[in-house]
Design an enzyme around this catalytic site. Structure first.
Site, mmCIF file in Angstrom:
data_model
loop_
_atom_site.group_PDB
_atom_site.id
_atom_site.type_symbol
_atom_site.label_atom_id
_atom_site.label_comp_id
_atom_site.label_asym_id
_atom_site.label_seq_id
_atom_site.Cartn_x
_atom_site.Cartn_y
_atom_site.Cartn_z
ATOM 1 N N ARG A 1 39.418 23.640 51.406
ATOM 2 C CA ARG A 1 39.943 24.330 50.228
ATOM 3 C C ARG A 1 38.910 24.415 49.115
ATOM 4 O O ARG A 1 39.010 25.279 48.223
ATOM 5 C CB ARG A 1 41.206 23.616 49.745
ATOM 6 C CG ARG A 1 41.809 24.192 48.471
ATOM 7 C CD ARG A 1 43.209 23.644 48.210
ATOM 8 N NE ARG A 1 43.296 22.210 48.367
ATOM 9 C CZ ARG A 1 42.897 21.329 47.457
ATOM 10 N NH1 ARG A 1 42.334 21.723 46.326
ATOM 11 N NH2 ARG A 1 43.045 20.027 47.668
ATOM 12 N N TYR B 1 44.027 46.444 33.066
ATOM 13 C CA TYR B 1 44.762 46.497 34.329
ATOM 14 C C TYR B 1 46.195 46.042 34.086
ATOM 15 O O TYR B 1 46.435 44.982 33.507
ATOM 16 C CB TYR B 1 44.037 45.581 35.311
ATOM 17 C CG TYR B 1 44.572 45.457 36.698
ATOM 18 C CD1 TYR B 1 44.950 46.572 37.445
ATOM 19 C CD2 TYR B 1 44.646 44.194 37.293
ATOM 20 C CE1 TYR B 1 45.404 46.425 38.753
ATOM 21 C CE2 TYR B 1 45.083 44.043 38.608
ATOM 22 C CZ TYR B 1 45.481 45.165 39.324
ATOM 23 O OH TYR B 1 45.921 45.017 40.615
ATOM 24 N N ASP C 1 36.807 42.250 32.649
ATOM 25 C CA ASP C 1 37.123 42.757 33.983
ATOM 26 C C ASP C 1 36.049 43.780 34.333
ATOM 27 O O ASP C 1 35.988 44.868 33.769
ATOM 28 C CB ASP C 1 38.513 43.411 33.966
ATOM 29 C CG ASP C 1 38.938 43.934 35.336
ATOM 30 O OD1 ASP C 1 38.077 44.108 36.218
ATOM 31 O OD2 ASP C 1 40.143 44.216 35.504
ATOM 32 N N LYS D 1 37.627 45.815 46.009
ATOM 33 C CA LYS D 1 37.205 47.189 45.808
ATOM 34 C C LYS D 1 35.807 47.420 46.401
ATOM 35 O O LYS D 1 35.623 47.358 47.593
ATOM 36 C CB LYS D 1 37.242 47.507 44.309
ATOM 37 C CG LYS D 1 38.563 47.168 43.615
ATOM 38 C CD LYS D 1 39.733 47.926 44.182
ATOM 39 C CE LYS D 1 40.965 47.892 43.282
ATOM 40 N NZ LYS D 1 41.671 46.616 43.250
#
Length: 398
Positions: free
Chosen positions: A63, A116, A188, A213
């Site tokens: 993890r 966003y 962002d 993206k």
């Protein structure tokens, strides 16, 4: 003498960053699938634990990262010119963790109004319950200074903005924020994906991308990343560990494979998008085209000053007589543009945008319906013919 990443162009960094080194190695890193890391002695285990406490990299538990993820983080850190990068399972997970690494109960946060939409919802539906207040500021920064308070701890920017791609003067924003002392600036940076724009070089503390993206580029992996300055890193790493954020080595490998071709993909897609944008500006059914790399776009001056290029996104505003059902017909008539969320992959996409739900501040000069187009890797001439056919189907209705 071997060149460092700071000496290299970013297309070269994408090609060489994170690759194995040695006399006999594979050109790609191995996919290190494991949950458990074993140690040959208690001393070795304690050394690894101590290293993590000092925010050093090292294998400890699945993890907490893998060698495959480390390679991808190295590439993104070099692209963003940051101190360290943390991977997340999605862009939104990266964004929310970046926010939570800064704000506490009683703090105040300022959010750019062109952000966003899920970030907007996170602030209103989650942060409000934590006792964190938030306000929106205009992308042109005209109201930012008056909204900064002694309680402001975070300014969240997005450049360009969602849907209309409004530009933000980040150096000016950072200067205003710094006057108020302990204010973190996070950006962002998904639109430019670290390749075309580097917020940390303009004074930001954190740059966040949805690697889903352009970094991945093939519409097959969900991924996020936060790259920080040296000062912002310890708290981000701590909160990410506390919240259990992790990325599988398989996803990291696919993202790293996508990164190798990101420069050539984005170059092709920005060229095609700009060609379509210029052509669409001449169509009688189109009132306006939103694309910061157009010379007559309101944000062109900032874009040309601070960015190294564009991407495949543009939005079109129809004339007022083209109503909602007509827009639906236009989108459904397209053959090469699929209907779907996201962008940044190899394929072209079209999606109507409903601005009233994604803006709080007034003043937008919008008189018609908006459709966002993502231009993929198809031949631009074919895409133009596809759009022309769909627009022709509307002409008889208007």
């Amino acid at each position: 003498m071997k060149k460092t990443h700071k000496d290299l162009h970013r297309a070269t960094v994408l090609t060489h960053g994170g690759r194995p080194e040695g006399a006999r190695v594979t050109v790609n890193p191995v996919v290190a699938r494991t949950s458990t890391v074993v140690f040959d002695s208690m001393a070795t285990l304690r050394e690894a634990l101590a290293g993590r406490a000092r925010h050093e990299r090292g294998l400890l538990y699945g993890r907490k990262g893998s060698s495959t993820g480390d390679a991808l983080e190295d590439v993104i850190t070099a692209l963003e010119a940051g101190e360290r990068t943390r991977l997340f399972s999605s862009g939104l997970a990266a964004m929310t963790c970046a926010i939570l690494s800064v704000v506490r109960t009683g703090d105040h946060m300022l959010v750019i109004d062109s952000c966003y939409e899920p970030v907007r919802k996170f602030c209103s539906q989650y942060l409000a319950g934590m006792g964190v207040t938030h306000e929106f500021f205009k992308p042109d920064l005209s109201d930012l200074a008056e909204k900064l308070t002694p309680q402001t701890r975070l300014v969240w920017a997005e450049c360009p903005g969602t849907a209309l791609f409004e530009m933000c003067d980040l150096p000016a924003l950072v200067e205003m924020a710094r006057r108020h002392g302990n204010v973190t600036v996070a950006v962002d940076n998904t639109w430019a994906s670290g390749l075309m724009y580097r917020p940390l070089e303009h004074g930001a503390d954190m740059s966040v991308i949805a690697g889903t993206k352009y970094l991945v580029g093939h519409s097959d992996v969900m991924l996020g990343a936060v790259t920080t300055s040296a000062a912002a890193w310890p708290r981000l790493e701590e909160v990410a560990d506390l919240m259990g954020h992790s990325v599988s080595p398989d996803d990291a490998y696919l993202a790293l494979r996508g990164a190798r071709t990101m420069a050539v993909r984005m170059e092709r897609q920005q060229e095609s998008a700009l060609r379509l944008a210029r052509w669409l500006q001449q169509h009688p059914l189109i009132r306006r085209v939103f694309c910061p790399s157009l010379p007559d776009d309101p944000g062109y001056a900032i874009w040309s000053r601070d960015f190294d290029g564009g991407n495949g996104l543009l939005s079109i505003e129809f004339i007022a007589r083209v109503d909602g059902p007509m827009v639906d017909r236009f989108v459904e008539s397209l053959q090469l543009f699929s209907i779907g969320h996201s962008w940044g992959g190899y394929e072209s996409l079209a999606l109507p945008m409903h601005l009233p739900s994604t803006r709080h501040l007034q003043g937008l000069d919008i008189g018609g319906n908006i459709v966002r187009l993502h231009v993929g890797l198809e031949d631009p001439q074919d895409l133009m013919l596809d759009i022309e056919a769909a627009l022709s189907s509307l002409s008889a209705l208007v």
